[in-house]
Design an enzyme around this catalytic site. Structure first.
Site, mmCIF file in Angstrom:
data_model
loop_
_atom_site.group_PDB
_atom_site.id
_atom_site.type_symbol
_atom_site.label_atom_id
_atom_site.label_comp_id
_atom_site.label_asym_id
_atom_site.label_seq_id
_atom_site.Cartn_x
_atom_site.Cartn_y
_atom_site.Cartn_z
ATOM 1 C CG ASP A 43 1.766 10.903 7.491
ATOM 2 O OD1 ASP A 43 2.259 9.924 8.095
ATOM 3 O OD2 ASP A 43 1.269 10.807 6.358
ATOM 4 C CG HIS B 51 2.441 7.531 4.934
ATOM 5 N ND1 HIS B 51 1.386 8.394 5.108
ATOM 6 C CD2 HIS B 51 1.967 6.451 4.269
ATOM 7 C CE1 HIS B 51 0.296 7.861 4.553
ATOM 8 N NE2 HIS B 51 0.625 6.678 4.050
ATOM 9 C CB SER C 267 -0.971 -0.051 1.191
ATOM 10 O OG SER C 267 -0.264 -0.225 2.410
#
Length: 255
Positions: free
Chosen positions: A187, A190, A14
């Site tokens: 963040d 990530h 992902s």
């Protein structure tokens, strides 16, 4: 297809995989380490879960391809672990289905060829406070928690042990770093460059210790066109310098 043919390593996952070349990510680091040794291919899809991955699996990894990857590194789980939406939509995948999806992904990848190796990355931790600050959410609106990541990480690790598949426990590895909450994320979700270095170290540790033939650790793979050449640079004392391993000073830290 360009030659000469090298081993192919595919990163499949992902957003953490899609962004693996950003922020000095682990994909960029691996590409540098494996320069002239293996091709690192990216198949990352931000926002995806294991359900979506399963739906495109045969398109991304066709069984009858002329060349099959030597290694597939797989990461799904973070989006699966998110809080379910009352509408039934969104990325959440129930734990039992997630495990079954990952099992099917593993079986398909292992069936590609006798030489295709598989390595799973478990769900990494998150910094909940940073998520709230970055995305402007209150704690009661938090869709992803460190506890849910732990649950999906442990389920992935348990599955890998049952299937005899190599796995990197990212949930534990990142949290072993001092001040991990401050340095491992851009963040809250990530990975930062510091976290990516940890990911690379853990991947290389697995590749070095795995009893695979051939060994896929960078030190064990031949360097392409490494032979001495009449075009090598001539030094001040008349000796020649072969630059096949010019990036060795960078690679040394990745034992």
């Amino acid at each position: 297809m360009v030659g000469p043919e090298r081993p192919q390593f595919v990163l499949f996952g992902s957003s953490i995989v899609q962004f693996a070349y950003s922020q000095d990510g682990f994909g960029a680091i691996l590409t540098d380490i494996y320069a002239r040794k293996a091709d690192i291919l990216l198949r990352g899809y931000a926002g995806w879960n294991s359900r979506g991955a399963l739906q495109v699996l045969e398109q991304v990894f066709p069984k009858h391809a002329a060349v099959q990857p030597s290694l597939v590194i797989v990461y799904f789980g973070g989006n699966d672990s998110m809080r379910p939406d009352p509408s039934g939509q969104g990325p959440h995948v129930p734990l039992a289905e997630y495990v079954e999806n990952m099992k099917k992904i593993a079986f398909h990848l292992k069936s590609l060829s006798d030489k295709t190796r598989v390595l799973f990355l478990s769900t990494p931790p998150v910094n909940e406070a940073q998520i709230c600050e970055f995305f402007g959410r209150t704690c009661d609106q938090l869709c992803r928690t460190n506890e849910s990541c732990r649950i999906y990480s442990e389920a992935c690790i348990k599955l890998c042990r049952e299937l005899d598949i190599k796995v990197v426990d990212l949930w534990t590895a990142l949290q072993q770093r001092d001040n991990w909450l401050d340095v491992c994320f851009v963040d809250g979700i990530h990975l930062s460059s510091e976290a990516s270095k940890i990911v690379v170290q853990e991947i290389l540790k697995v590749l070095k210790e795995a009893e695979w033939e051939p060994c896929l650790h960078w030190k064990s793979l031949p360097t392409e066109f490494s032979e001495d050449s009449p075009y090598d640079v001539i030094g001040p004392t008349g000796d020649t310098k072969n630059f096949a391993d010019l990036n060795l000073h960078w690679q040394i830290q990745w034992e």
